[in-house]
Motif scaffolding. Structure first.
Motif, PDB file in Angstrom:
ATOM      1  N   UNK A   1      58.722 -21.492 -18.262  1.00 10.24           N
ATOM      2  CA  UNK A   1      59.083 -22.748 -18.947  1.00 10.24           C
ATOM      3  C   UNK A   1      59.097 -22.595 -20.471  1.00 10.24           C
ATOM      4  N   UNK A   2      58.178 -21.809 -21.004  1.00  8.40           N
ATOM      5  CA  UNK A   2      58.033 -21.737 -22.468  1.00  8.40           C
ATOM      6  C   UNK A   2      59.289 -21.224 -23.202  1.00  8.40           C
ATOM      7  N   UNK A   3      60.007 -20.210 -22.681  1.00  7.40           N
ATOM      8  CA  UNK A   3      61.218 -19.785 -23.399  1.00  7.40           C
ATOM      9  C   UNK A   3      62.265 -20.897 -23.530  1.00  7.40           C
ATOM     10  N   UNK A   4      62.385 -21.734 -22.504  1.00  8.30           N
ATOM     11  CA  UNK A   4      63.351 -22.845 -22.558  1.00  8.30           C
ATOM     12  C   UNK A   4      62.939 -23.807 -23.684  1.00  8.30           C
ATOM     13  N   UNK A   5      61.654 -24.133 -23.724  1.00  2.70           N
ATOM     14  CA  UNK A   5      61.150 -25.058 -24.744  1.00  2.70           C
ATOM     15  C   UNK A   5      61.366 -24.465 -26.136  1.00  2.70           C
ATOM     16  N   UNK A   6      61.112 -23.153 -26.254  1.00  3.94           N
ATOM     17  CA  UNK A   6      61.320 -22.485 -27.551  1.00  3.94           C
ATOM     18  C   UNK A   6      62.793 -22.545 -27.967  1.00  3.94           C
ATOM     19  N   UNK A   7      63.673 -22.390 -27.003  1.00  3.54           N
ATOM     20  CA  UNK A   7      65.112 -22.474 -27.284  1.00  3.54           C
ATOM     21  C   UNK A   7      65.508 -23.847 -27.819  1.00  3.54           C
ATOM     22  N   UNK A   8      64.965 -24.895 -27.200  1.00  2.00           N
ATOM     23  CA  UNK A   8      65.266 -26.264 -27.662  1.00  2.00           C
ATOM     24  C   UNK A   8      64.699 -26.469 -29.072  1.00  2.00           C
ATOM     25  N   UNK A   9      63.513 -25.915 -29.302  1.00  2.00           N
ATOM     26  CA  UNK A   9      62.899 -26.008 -30.637  1.00  2.00           C
ATOM     27  C   UNK A   9      63.813 -25.359 -31.687  1.00  2.00           C
ATOM     28  N   UNK A  10      64.338 -24.182 -31.374  1.00  2.00           N
ATOM     29  CA  UNK A  10      65.233 -23.494 -32.317  1.00  2.00           C
ATOM     30  C   UNK A  10      66.513 -24.314 -32.534  1.00  2.00           C
ATOM     31  N   UNK A  11      67.024 -24.883 -31.440  1.00  2.00           N
ATOM     32  CA  UNK A  11      68.241 -25.714 -31.559  1.00  2.00           C
ATOM     33  C   UNK A  11      67.994 -26.895 -32.492  1.00  2.00           C
ATOM     34  N   UNK A  12      66.805 -27.499 -32.383  1.00  2.00           N
ATOM     35  CA  UNK A  12      66.471 -28.630 -33.258  1.00  2.00           C
ATOM     36  C   UNK A  12      66.451 -28.177 -34.713  1.00  2.00           C
ATOM     37  N   UNK A  13      65.863 -27.018 -34.972  1.00  3.81           N
ATOM     38  CA  UNK A  13      65.802 -26.510 -36.350  1.00  3.81           C
ATOM     39  C   UNK A  13      67.202 -26.233 -36.882  1.00  3.81           C
ATOM     40  N   UNK A  14      68.050 -25.631 -36.024  1.00 11.58           N
ATOM     41  CA  UNK A  14      69.414 -25.308 -36.453  1.00 11.58           C
ATOM     42  C   UNK A  14      70.213 -26.574 -36.773  1.00 11.58           C
ATOM     43  N   UNK A  15      69.933 -27.641 -36.014  1.00 13.36           N
ATOM     44  CA  UNK A  15      70.653 -28.902 -36.236  1.00 13.36           C
ATOM     45  C   UNK A  15      70.019 -29.733 -37.345  1.00 13.36           C
ATOM     46  N   UNK A  16      68.952 -29.205 -37.954  1.00 17.20           N
ATOM     47  CA  UNK A  16      68.290 -29.941 -39.041  1.00 17.20           C
ATOM     48  C   UNK A  16      67.524 -31.153 -38.557  1.00 17.20           C
ATOM     49  N   UNK A  17      67.084 -31.115 -37.310  1.00 15.82           N
ATOM     50  CA  UNK A  17      66.332 -32.245 -36.765  1.00 15.82           C
ATOM     51  C   UNK A  17      64.884 -31.857 -36.526  1.00 15.82           C
ATOM     52  N   UNK A  18      64.026 -32.890 -36.419  1.00 10.99           N
ATOM     53  CA  UNK A  18      62.635 -32.614 -36.065  1.00 10.99           C
ATOM     54  C   UNK A  18      62.571 -32.350 -34.560  1.00 10.99           C
TER      55      UNK A  18
END
Lengths: 128, 484
Positions: B141-158
């Motif tokens: 599960x953790x890699x998926x969550x990390x991926x979403x976290x990176x996507x949020x950073x790339x989109x400039x969102x919290x």
């Protein structure tokens, strides 16, 4: 710029949908746009009860819900089936106000841009 | 913006904006990053942690510490595609501890990011717990969550703007296990490849999930199910193109131990008790939400609130449940907890009545219903959909205890908002169509998406939402022509 325009169109769409459900004869949308924020005013000619205005205010006066705004908030203005929902708008704005005006209702929506510099703003009493 | 010189602002509005902006943007304010949780939210947060700890302790006691830990480790290295009942793989105790760890990741992230403890977050935590019994592990599960976290950073969102996508998005966790265990021969390379794959999938999830909402317009509660099924189609096609045939084995526990059989009734009673006898909002919080109410109502009304949770439960049953319906915000937390408890007990009794085993996947289905009792489901909108699925099961001569049928009737309640908004008939039709769809959709993505019912439900909801839009528009046009 694109993100801002998209957001404004979504908000106008959802509030417009809400007002049109009341079958008005007149609806006026006024947008005041500046570099670091915008103010949207929507006027209609529907005379609403205190209860209805209270419910509208409650929907717009949501506490901050980023987890809902960032995901489900994207549905605002895009729903064709079912009733319009002002809470989708309420999660995404900084301030919403509903007032009874002569012969109708006025809705004010305010949103400051991301990275808004409160210290440099001209909002009265914004310093802290 | 200089609102003071703006002609269309009244002085009252300027004052309100001033307050709002000061609240939101003053970095010195302690409220800048974290919302102010009500006392009820804090209690619910602690109650959920207490429930998880108690379940973990029960798991350790039932299987012994060493055996439990060995079992938990074995699950991390096991295939996770549908259907792998972990209670058969590693035993009930180890499976419960694994599920608690998965749910703890979710609840921990809710606390760390300062997200409101409310219907959506609680439903995500219960869903993670449920699927921790048959597919999710902390490692996949953790890699998926990390991926979403990176996507949020790339989109400039919290990150907290995407936290629900991250938590529900662990539906695609089996893709990590698939790469590590089934595709690449064992070794460091296999897990590196698996983690990278999980991160990439997590990064694709947010944009896809947001677009998928537009298809069914909030009538499929498991939107990430539709999203992950859609992405699963691509993943399964890529695997097939590489010449690999994924086996369609099923591990299904037909004789679950007493511990698993008692999990739902005990949990439901705890939720019911918290709802009926827990404390309501404080007077200050009531006053903050609805100014003047405490003074207007007086003491008699305050005391009458002892029966308020039951009234609120009835109010919840009148809501459509369409996404996003946070019952805790829309009605009350105590009424919502009663709703969750009633849904849990009702689902458990149905499973007992038909004689299906209370194994990992079935418990996962019930726990998801309990969780979504705070975010869209209630008896009034679930029952028509369940009736439709039941009718289809009987009409097509399927066994009520068959894995497909029992899981469809539990997870098929993803379509509950259709019944809530358009009535019993549409809900029944939705349930009927759902069974037909879900029987086939699992094979399309080779079980890579754990929310297969969310995938099939999303397709059914899209069809019915499109039909209802056409029908309503046509009806309005005909009515207007008649009036002319």
């Amino acid at each position: 710029m694109k993100q801002r325009n998209e957001l404004i169109l979504h908000l106008i769409g959802e509030v417009g949908h809400y007002i049109l459900e009341g079958d008005p004869q007149r609806m006026s949308i006024n947008l005041h746009l500046e570099q670091d924020g915008f103010h949207l005013t929507i006027l209609d000619d529907i005379e609403r009860s205190d209860e209805e205005i209270g419910a509208m205010e409650a929907s717009l006066h949501h506490t901050e819900r980023p987890e809902l705004a960032g995901y489900y908030g994207s549905m605002a203005g895009l729903e064709m089936v079912g009733h319009a929902r002002l809470n989708l708008v309420g999660w995404q704005i900084h301030h919403g106000d509903v007032q009874r005006v002569e012969g109708g209702t006025r809705i004010d929506l305010v949103l400051g841009a991301e990275g808004f510099d409160h210290a440099g703003s001209a909002f009265p009493g914004a310093g802290c | 913006m200089n609102y003071a010189r703006n002609t269309f602002f009244s002085p009252r509005t300027i004052k309100k904006i001033d307050t709002a902006i000061t609240y939101r943007y003053c970095r010195a304010s302690p409220f800048f990053r974290r919302p102010v949780l009500t006392t009820q939210e804090k209690k619910l947060y602690h109650l959920t942690w207490a429930i998880l700890v108690a379940i973990a302790l029960a798991g350790f006691l039932s299987q012994g510490v060493t055996q439990t830990l060995r079992g938990v480790w074995a699950l991390q290295l096991h295939a996770a595609r549908l259907i792998n009942d972990y209670t058969s793989v590693a035993g009930a105790g180890a499976t419960l501890v694994n599920a608690v760890l998965v749910a703890a990741i979710g609840l921990g992230l809710v606390g760390l990011t300062g997200t409101r403890v409310s219907g959506p977050t609680i439903s995500a935590v219960y869903t993670m717990f449920g699927f921790g019994l048959f597919g999710k592990t902390p490692i996949n599960s953790l890699p998926i969550i990390l991926g979403v976290f990176i996507a949020a950073r790339l989109a400039g969102k919290k990150f907290n703007e995407y936290i629900l996508i991250a938590l529900f998005g662990t539906a695609l966790a089996p893709i990590v296990s698939m790469v590590a265990v089934e595709l690449i021969p064992a070794g460091a390379l296999s897990w590196t490849g698996a983690v990278v794959t999980g991160i990439v999938v997590g990064m694709i999830l947010p944009p896809t999930a947001i677009v998928m909402l537009r298809f069914h317009q909030g009538y499929n509660l498991y939107n990430i199910g539709l999203t992950s099924g859609f992405l699963g189609l691509f993943a399964a096609s890529l695997v097939a193109a590489g010449g690999v045939t994924l086996p369609a084995d099923m591990i299904w526990n037909v004789d679950p131990p007493l511990l698993l059989q008692l999990l739902i009734p005990v949990l439901s009673v705890v939720l019911l008790g918290a709802g009926l006898f827990g404390t309501g909002l404080s007077e200050a919080e009531v006053e903050q939400r609805e100014p003047g109410r405490v003074v207007q109502e007086g003491r008699a009304a305050q005391e009458a609130r002892a029966v308020q949770p039951l009234r609120d439960f009835l109010r919840i049953n009148r809501l459509s449940g369409r996404l996003p319906s946070d019952f805790m915000e829309m009605v009350s937390m105590r009424g919502t907890l009663v709703n969750m408890g009633v849904l849990g007990l009702g689902s458990w009794l149905y499973v007992l009545a038909v004689g299906a085993p209370l194994n990992g996947p079935v418990l996962g289905g019930i726990l998801t219903i309990v969780g979504f009792g705070g975010f869209g489901k209630h008896p009034a909108n679930c029952l028509p959909v369940m009736a439709g699925i039941l009718a289809a099961t009987l009409l097509f001569g399927l066994s009520l205890t068959a894995p497909g049928a029992i899981l469809a009737i539990l997870f098929g309640t993803t379509l509950a908002p259709l019944a809530g908004d358009f009535g019993v008939l549409v809900g029944f039709v939705a349930g009927f169509l759902h069974l037909v769809m879900v029987s086939r959709s699992g094979g399309w993505h080779s079980g890579i998406s754990l929310y297969n019912n969310g995938f099939a439900g999303g397709l059914t909801a899209t069809l019915l939402a499109a039909f209802m839009e056409w029908y309503q528009t046509g009806r309005d046009t005909a009515k207007a022509a008649e009036e002319r």
